[in-house]
Design an enzyme around this catalytic site. Structure first.
Site, PDB file in Angstrom:
ATOM      1  N   ASP A   1      27.594 -62.626 -23.287  1.00 27.87           N
ATOM      2  CA  ASP A   1      26.490 -63.409 -23.537  1.00 27.87           C
ATOM      3  C   ASP A   1      25.701 -62.947 -24.724  1.00 27.87           C
ATOM      4  OD1 ASP A   1      27.267 -64.763 -21.523  1.00 27.87           O
ATOM      5  OD2 ASP A   1      25.675 -64.895 -20.137  1.00 27.87           O
TER       6      ASP A   1
ATOM      7  N   GLU B   1      26.475 -60.803 -27.137  1.00 30.46           N
ATOM      8  CA  GLU B   1      27.123 -61.086 -28.449  1.00 30.46           C
ATOM      9  C   GLU B   1      26.995 -62.422 -28.969  1.00 30.46           C
ATOM     10  OE1 GLU B   1      27.734 -58.907 -30.499  1.00 30.46           O
ATOM     11  OE2 GLU B   1      29.035 -59.928 -31.812  1.00 30.46           O
TER      12      GLU B   1
ATOM     13  N   ASP C   1      24.826 -64.721 -28.217  1.00 33.91           N
ATOM     14  CA  ASP C   1      23.391 -64.961 -28.443  1.00 33.91           C
ATOM     15  C   ASP C   1      23.075 -64.664 -29.880  1.00 33.91           C
ATOM     16  OD1 ASP C   1      23.271 -66.268 -26.199  1.00 33.91           O
ATOM     17  OD2 ASP C   1      22.044 -64.585 -25.297  1.00 33.91           O
TER      18      ASP C   1
ATOM     19  N   SER D   1      40.346-100.408 -16.706  1.00 27.26           N
ATOM     20  CA  SER D   1      40.311 -99.622 -15.444  1.00 27.26           C
ATOM     21  C   SER D   1      41.661 -99.921 -14.755  1.00 27.26           C
ATOM     22  CB  SER D   1      39.379-100.043 -14.810  1.00 27.26           C
ATOM     23  OG  SER D   1      39.605-101.618 -14.302  1.00 27.26           O
ATOM     24  N   LEU D   2      41.687 -99.421 -13.777  1.00 19.68           N
ATOM     25  CA  LEU D   2      42.860 -99.250 -12.943  1.00 19.68           C
ATOM     26  C   LEU D   2      43.173-100.081 -11.757  1.00 19.68           C
ATOM     27  CD1 LEU D   2      43.543 -95.248 -13.219  1.00 19.68           C
ATOM     28  CD2 LEU D   2      44.742 -96.983 -14.661  1.00 19.68           C
TER      29      LEU D   2
ATOM     30  N   GLU E   1      47.613 -87.005 -12.119  1.00 17.43           N
ATOM     31  CA  GLU E   1      46.554 -86.574 -12.502  1.00 17.43           C
ATOM     32  C   GLU E   1      45.473 -86.825 -11.478  1.00 17.43           C
ATOM     33  OE1 GLU E   1      45.141 -87.946 -16.139  1.00 17.43           O
ATOM     34  OE2 GLU E   1      47.195 -88.019 -17.098  1.00 17.43           O
TER      35      GLU E   1
ATOM     36  N   LYS F   1      42.264 -87.753  -9.963  1.00 18.31           N
ATOM     37  CA  LYS F   1      41.091 -88.874 -10.531  1.00 18.31           C
ATOM     38  C   LYS F   1      39.645 -88.301 -10.090  1.00 18.31           C
ATOM     39  CE  LYS F   1      40.189 -93.917 -10.020  1.00 18.31           C
ATOM     40  NZ  LYS F   1      38.578 -93.893 -10.042  1.00 18.31           N
TER      41      LYS F   1
ATOM     42  N   ASP G   1      36.133 -87.836 -10.179  1.00 22.27           N
ATOM     43  CA  ASP G   1      34.969 -88.743  -9.967  1.00 22.27           C
ATOM     44  C   ASP G   1      33.828 -88.731 -10.733  1.00 22.27           C
ATOM     45  OD1 ASP G   1      33.827 -90.688  -8.348  1.00 22.27           O
ATOM     46  OD2 ASP G   1      33.621 -89.645  -6.541  1.00 22.27           O
TER      47      ASP G   1
ATOM     48  N   ARG H   1      31.666 -96.158 -21.125  1.00 19.95           N
ATOM     49  CA  ARG H   1      32.560 -97.485 -21.049  1.00 19.95           C
ATOM     50  C   ARG H   1      32.096 -98.750 -21.052  1.00 19.95           C
ATOM     51  NH1 ARG H   1      35.661 -98.878 -15.853  1.00 19.95           N
ATOM     52  NH2 ARG H   1      35.891-101.038 -16.619  1.00 19.95           N
TER      53      ARG H   1
ATOM     54  N   GLU I   1      36.794 -87.899 -18.696  1.00 20.69           N
ATOM     55  CA  GLU I   1      35.790 -88.234 -17.509  1.00 20.69           C
ATOM     56  C   GLU I   1      34.743 -87.058 -17.653  1.00 20.69           C
ATOM     57  OE1 GLU I   1      36.440 -91.040 -15.700  1.00 20.69           O
ATOM     58  OE2 GLU I   1      35.458 -90.995 -13.979  1.00 20.69           O
TER      59      GLU I   1
ATOM     60  N   TYR J   1      41.834 -87.164 -20.946  1.00 17.29           N
ATOM     61  CA  TYR J   1      43.103 -87.629 -20.604  1.00 17.29           C
ATOM     62  C   TYR J   1      43.684 -88.673 -21.318  1.00 17.29           C
ATOM     63  CZ  TYR J   1      39.943 -90.871 -18.119  1.00 17.29           C
ATOM     64  OH  TYR J   1      38.984 -91.759 -17.902  1.00 17.29           O
TER      65      TYR J   1
ATOM     66  N   LYS K   1      50.716 -92.341 -13.705  1.00 16.80           N
ATOM     67  CA  LYS K   1      50.963 -93.009 -15.078  1.00 16.80           C
ATOM     68  C   LYS K   1      52.486 -92.804 -15.320  1.00 16.80           C
ATOM     69  CE  LYS K   1      46.424 -91.555 -16.446  1.00 16.80           C
ATOM     70  NZ  LYS K   1      45.658 -90.644 -17.433  1.00 16.80           N
TER      71      LYS K   1
ATOM     72  N   LYS L   1      43.897 -94.305  -4.143  1.00 14.71           N
ATOM     73  CA  LYS L   1      42.468 -93.910  -3.500  1.00 14.71           C
ATOM     74  C   LYS L   1      42.782 -93.161  -2.312  1.00 14.71           C
ATOM     75  CE  LYS L   1      39.370 -96.390  -5.871  1.00 14.71           C
ATOM     76  NZ  LYS L   1      37.976 -96.154  -6.312  1.00 14.71           N
TER      77      LYS L   1
ATOM     78  N   CYS M   1       4.848-102.947  14.165  1.00 15.55           N
ATOM     79  CA  CYS M   1       5.062-102.051  13.152  1.00 15.55           C
ATOM     80  C   CYS M   1       4.898-100.685  13.982  1.00 15.55           C
ATOM     81  CB  CYS M   1       4.130-102.099  12.065  1.00 15.55           C
ATOM     82  SG  CYS M   1       4.338-100.681  10.847  1.00 15.55           S
TER      83      CYS M   1
ATOM     84  N   CYS N   1       1.462 -99.009  11.843  1.00 18.00           N
ATOM     85  CA  CYS N   1       0.079 -99.512  11.803  1.00 18.00           C
ATOM     86  C   CYS N   1      -0.081-100.484  13.207  1.00 18.00           C
ATOM     87  CB  CYS N   1      -0.388-100.367  10.532  1.00 18.00           C
ATOM     88  SG  CYS N   1       0.801-101.684  10.500  1.00 18.00           S
TER      89      CYS N   1
ATOM     90  N   CYS O   1       6.774-105.873   8.891  1.00 17.78           N
ATOM     91  CA  CYS O   1       5.293-105.596   9.202  1.00 17.78           C
ATOM     92  C   CYS O   1       4.386-106.459   8.219  1.00 17.78           C
ATOM     93  CB  CYS O   1       4.936-104.318   9.142  1.00 17.78           C
ATOM     94  SG  CYS O   1       3.251-103.865   8.922  1.00 17.78           S
TER      95      CYS O   1
ATOM     96  N   CYS P   1      -0.831-101.391   5.709  1.00 16.01           N
ATOM     97  CA  CYS P   1      -0.226-100.553   6.613  1.00 16.01           C
ATOM     98  C   CYS P   1       0.255 -99.396   5.756  1.00 16.01           C
ATOM     99  CB  CYS P   1       1.155-101.202   6.907  1.00 16.01           C
ATOM    100  SG  CYS P   1       2.544-100.146   7.636  1.00 16.01           S
TER     101      CYS P   1
HETATM  102  S1  IVH Z   1      43.110 -93.177 -16.835  1.00 19.73           S
HETATM  103  C1  IVH Z   1      43.791 -97.503 -18.679  1.00 19.73           C
HETATM  104  N1  IVH Z   1      43.076 -90.814 -15.895  1.00 19.73           N
HETATM  105  O1  IVH Z   1      39.003 -93.802 -13.274  1.00 19.73           O
HETATM  106  C2  IVH Z   1      43.511 -96.161 -17.871  1.00 19.73           C
HETATM  107  N2  IVH Z   1      41.242 -92.467 -15.527  1.00 19.73           N
HETATM  108  O2  IVH Z   1      39.624 -97.287 -12.805  1.00 19.73           O
HETATM  109  C3  IVH Z   1      42.282 -95.533 -17.841  1.00 19.73           C
HETATM  110  N3  IVH Z   1      39.424 -91.717 -14.027  1.00 19.73           N
HETATM  111  O3  IVH Z   1      37.630 -95.921 -15.651  1.00 19.73           O
HETATM  112  C4  IVH Z   1      41.948 -94.626 -16.798  1.00 19.73           C
HETATM  113  N4  IVH Z   1      40.095 -89.678 -13.883  1.00 19.73           N
HETATM  114  O4  IVH Z   1      36.768 -93.483 -15.239  1.00 19.73           O
HETATM  115  C5  IVH Z   1      42.480 -92.002 -15.981  1.00 19.73           C
HETATM  116  N5  IVH Z   1      42.938 -88.829 -14.980  1.00 19.73           N
HETATM  117  C6  IVH Z   1      42.282 -89.913 -14.909  1.00 19.73           C
HETATM  118  C7  IVH Z   1      41.342 -90.262 -14.555  1.00 19.73           C
HETATM  119  C8  IVH Z   1      40.705 -91.544 -14.678  1.00 19.73           C
HETATM  120  C9  IVH Z   1      39.089 -90.450 -13.619  1.00 19.73           C
HETATM  121  C10 IVH Z   1      38.507 -92.873 -13.894  1.00 19.73           C
HETATM  122  C11 IVH Z   1      38.312 -93.533 -15.301  1.00 19.73           C
HETATM  123  C12 IVH Z   1      38.540 -94.925 -15.094  1.00 19.73           C
HETATM  124  C13 IVH Z   1      38.801 -95.101 -13.541  1.00 19.73           C
HETATM  125  C14 IVH Z   1      40.107 -95.958 -13.552  1.00 19.73           C
END
Ligand code: IVH
Length: 678
Positions: free
Chosen positions: A34, A36, A38, A83-84, A115, A117, A119, A138, A172, A224, A294, A318, A412, A415, A430, A435
């Site tokens: 660190d 170096e 800095d 989205s997916l 991959e 997912k 969060d 997004r 993400e 990704y 994918k 999921k 309540c 009060c 209430c 209160c």
């Molecule tokens: S691919 C067209 N890969 O999941 C596909 N999404 O509903 C685009 N997410 O909005 C998404 N990890 O926020 C992809 N390895 C991953 C992901 C990922 C998280 C999220 C992303 C997306 C939602 C899918």
């Protein structure tokens, strides 16, 4: 050193620092310590100070640059951010595989890439000539918000690349679990409400208008996809053959790619990967909520194409909600800001899906009776949408006969005023305006971010100020002295001064915020905005006639009635006067209104939307605000003119009505998915 030499040195330093940054934040294998690092930064900053014209936005010294914004500007995505579709179980994964094989022909082979997912929140990063120029959320998939300054603070995002690509990468942003726990500990120490989970913490950080706050939040990112890419010198388009190759490329140019990527030639391999990660989830340093599968071959992806919402060539598996068994220690009644009396179960603390659950709302008497929960019962709990703890069922086999019925109070608990059940409502209230429990909740609302936004004044501190007798209503906040606060345990001179300054600063909020902060029933941020825009000053609003208010588009009789009742009440009037005397701003200027933020092209634009139930992790006001910004007209009741009903958790009869009328119903989760969680 002359300017030419300085330029050369600055360029060298930028490259070296970017190199070590990559080693440390992306590859997790630092080459220098660190000290170096800095030293290199210090040298760069000094040179840039001597030659300000050589300071560029992609300099590592500019990660936390820029003044706080008033609001984010909008960005239209070059390629929509889709989205997916989801697969809830193994069978749905196999159905996905069958569907694809049918679509492209059984005789052709292809592979899947799995991959994690992550969060967090999907973002897009745009590089021009190899330099990071814009980062966006997004949003609704077509238009997002420009959060470049916040994203620049994410150390694993390179500010410049080694080649002069014009490209966009998507990924993400997330908050690692360690950073999340640390942040919540700090918040709790300050008496502020902790974040429910790392995703909310990451979203909360990216929503900050001041990049200095995001900079403290230790966010990280996995990339990704590459929606487009070309190289400036010869505008040569780079074509990828497979998704796997794309990921390798993203990694090779300096971005962070999640290491647990695997390729499979059959759905069996995919299923094993998914079930395997369900068990490994707790070991990871960040939250995942499933697996993304994918199709690897880009040519087959193109053949399969996309629907309006999501690509046909990918799916999100999921994870099932984690369930745990615990015991109900007690059931108590919580008094809300509007006097709502909500039963809450206090539970033997238990870790569910990454955090300790101590209580769960039972919502109302009907739900409590339906589930038949008694004090002492063993219950199965889960987190709805991985966020809000809920009791799924009572484990009757575990009953000993010692369990006690919960008796719903007639008054309540704070009060002792008689509780009443208002027409059309499932809850008891209430109705005592003074209160103490309601007062505390009102003050908490008053200082909250969308209201008067008093920084550093969290729930616990409000309670403390109230219990110490220092404040009895919201206006008392403006009469506090530094000495009052410095006398409280946990406070020193400096922290007391900071709080007084924050309170002082809140005096200048626009009238919209003040109206919203007053907590008038049915008056959310949008209605407050409409009132402020129409009347401009509190005095004009006080003189307004009920019929005139009702006529403002978006208001209606019920809201108008509530406003007039509130504003003609003696207590409200003296409160407003007390605020006025303290110097609180009572006006709305044209500037306060800001630019027109209707999102053309958003699926919510111009739509009449009704919101019912709770959207996980977001207050009703926040959801309304998002819809408002997307150009929706948020209404309170469902009619034939309603376009969409957003049904959160515990949505009520509005959903039945929507079904009856054939109105589109969208779950809270779908809504969040559509707006990208911001
Ligand atoms: S691919 C067209 N890969 O999941 C596909 N999404 O509903 C685009 N997410 O909005 C998404 N990890 O926020 C992809 N390895 C991953 C992901 C990922 C998280 C999220 C992303 C997306 C939602 C899918």
């Amino acid at each position: 050193m002359d300017e030419k030499q300085a330029k050369k040195k600055i360029q060298e330093l930028k490259k070296t620092i970017e190199y070590h940054n990559h080693k440390y934040y992306v590859l997790d294998s630092p080459e220098i310590d660190d000290k170096e690092y800095d030293r290199l930064m210090k040298e760069l900053i000094e040179l840039e100070e001597n030659y300000p014209s050589l300071k560029t936005p992609d300099s590592p010294s500019q990660r936390v640059g820029g003044e706080p914004l008033d609001e984010f500007s909008r960005v239209r995505h070059t390629v929509p951010m889709l989205s997916l579709a989801n697969a809830e179980n193994e069978q749905e994964l196999r159905e996905f595989d069958n569907r694809l094989r049918r679509l492209i022909g059984d005789d052709r082979s292809f592979s899947y890439v799995c991959e994690l997912k992550i969060d967090g929140l999907a973002v897009s990063l745009v590089y021009e000539n190899g330099v990071f120029v814009r980062g966006a959320t997004r949003g609704d998939g077509l238009v997002g918000e420009d959060i470049t300054n916040n994203l620049k603070t994410v150390r694993s995002i390179p500010l410049s690349l080694n080649s002069s690509y014009n490209l966009e990468v998507r990924g993400e942003v997330f908050m690692p679990k360690g950073a999340f726990y640390k942040l919540n500990e700090e918040k709790e120490k300050k008496g502020e409400e902790p974040f429910a989970n790392p995703r909310n913490a990451a979203a909360g950080s990216l929503r900050q208008l001041d990049p200095k706050i995001a900079a403290k939040r230790e966010l990280d990112i996995f990339l990704y996809s590459v929606p487009y890419i070309d190289i400036e010198e010869n505008i040569e388009k780079k074509e990828f053959q497979s998704h796997y190759e794309t990921l390798e490329f993203i990694k090779s140019i300096g971005f962070k790619v999640n290491p647990y990527i695997e390729k499979f030639s059959t759905i069996e391999g995919v299923v094993d990967y998914c079930t395997g990660f369900l068990e490994r989830k707790p070991e990871l340093q960040y939250d995942i909520d499933g697996i993304v599968i994918k199709v690897d071959e880009i040519s087959i992806q193109n053949e399969l194409g996309t629907t309006a919402k999501s690509p046909r060539w990918a799916i999100a598996y999921k994870f099932p909600a984690e369930k745990k068994v615990t015991q109900v220690q007690n059931i108590i009644i919580n008094v809300g800001r509007t006097g709502a009396l909500t039963p809450v179960a206090f539970l033997e603390p238990v870790n569910v899906a990454g955090s300790v659950v101590k209580r769960a709302s039972l919502h109302n008497e009907d739900i409590l009776n339906e589930k038949g929960i008694k004090i002492g019962d063993f219950v199965e709990i889960q987190k709805a949408g991985d966020i809000i703890p809920e009791i799924v069922r009572v484990i009757e086999e575990k009953r000993t006969g010692e369990e006690k019925d919960f008796v719903y109070p007639k008054e309540c608990p704070v009060c002792k005023t008689e509780a009443v059940r208002l027409e059309d409502e499932a809850i008891l209230r209430c109705i005592n305006p003074s209160c103490p429990a309601q007062t505390v909740e009102k003050i908490i609302h008053f200082v909250s971010r969308d209201a008067m936004d008093v920084e550093g004044l969290g729930d616990k501190l409000v309670e403390k100020l109230y219990n110490e007798g220092l404040i009895k209503d919201v206006a008392d906040l403006y009469y506090l002295s530094k000495d009052d606060i410095a006398g409280l345990s946990g406070f020193g001179e400096k922290s007391a001064e900071n709080l007084i300054n924050a309170i002082e600063e809140s005096k200048s909020r626009p009238l919209t915020n003040l109206i919203f902060a007053l907590g008038i029933r049915f008056v959310g941020k949008k209605a407050a905005g409409l009132l402020a825009k129409k009347y401009r000053t509190i005095d004009k609003l006080l003189d307004a006639k009920e019929e005139d208010i009702a006529e403002i588009p978006g208001m209606g009789e019920k809201i108008a009635d509530s406003i007039v009742k509130f504003l003609s009440d003696e207590n409200s009037l003296s409160l407003i006067n007390k605020l006025k005397e303290a110097g609180v701003n009572m006006e709305e200027t044209q500037e306060d209104e800001g630019e027109d933020r209707s999102f053309e092209g958003s699926i919510f634009n111009g739509k009449s939307v009704v919101l019912t139930g709770k959207v996980e992790g977001y207050s009703r006001e926040e959801v309304k605000k998002i819809l408002d910004r997307l150009g929706a007209d948020v209404k309170n009741s469902v009619s034939r003119n309603t376009d969409i009903v957003i049904a959160g958790e515990d949505a009520g009869s509005k959903v039945d009505k929507a079904r009856e009328l054939g109105v589109e119903i969208m779950s809270g989760e779908e809504f969040l998915d559509k707006v990208g969680y911001l």
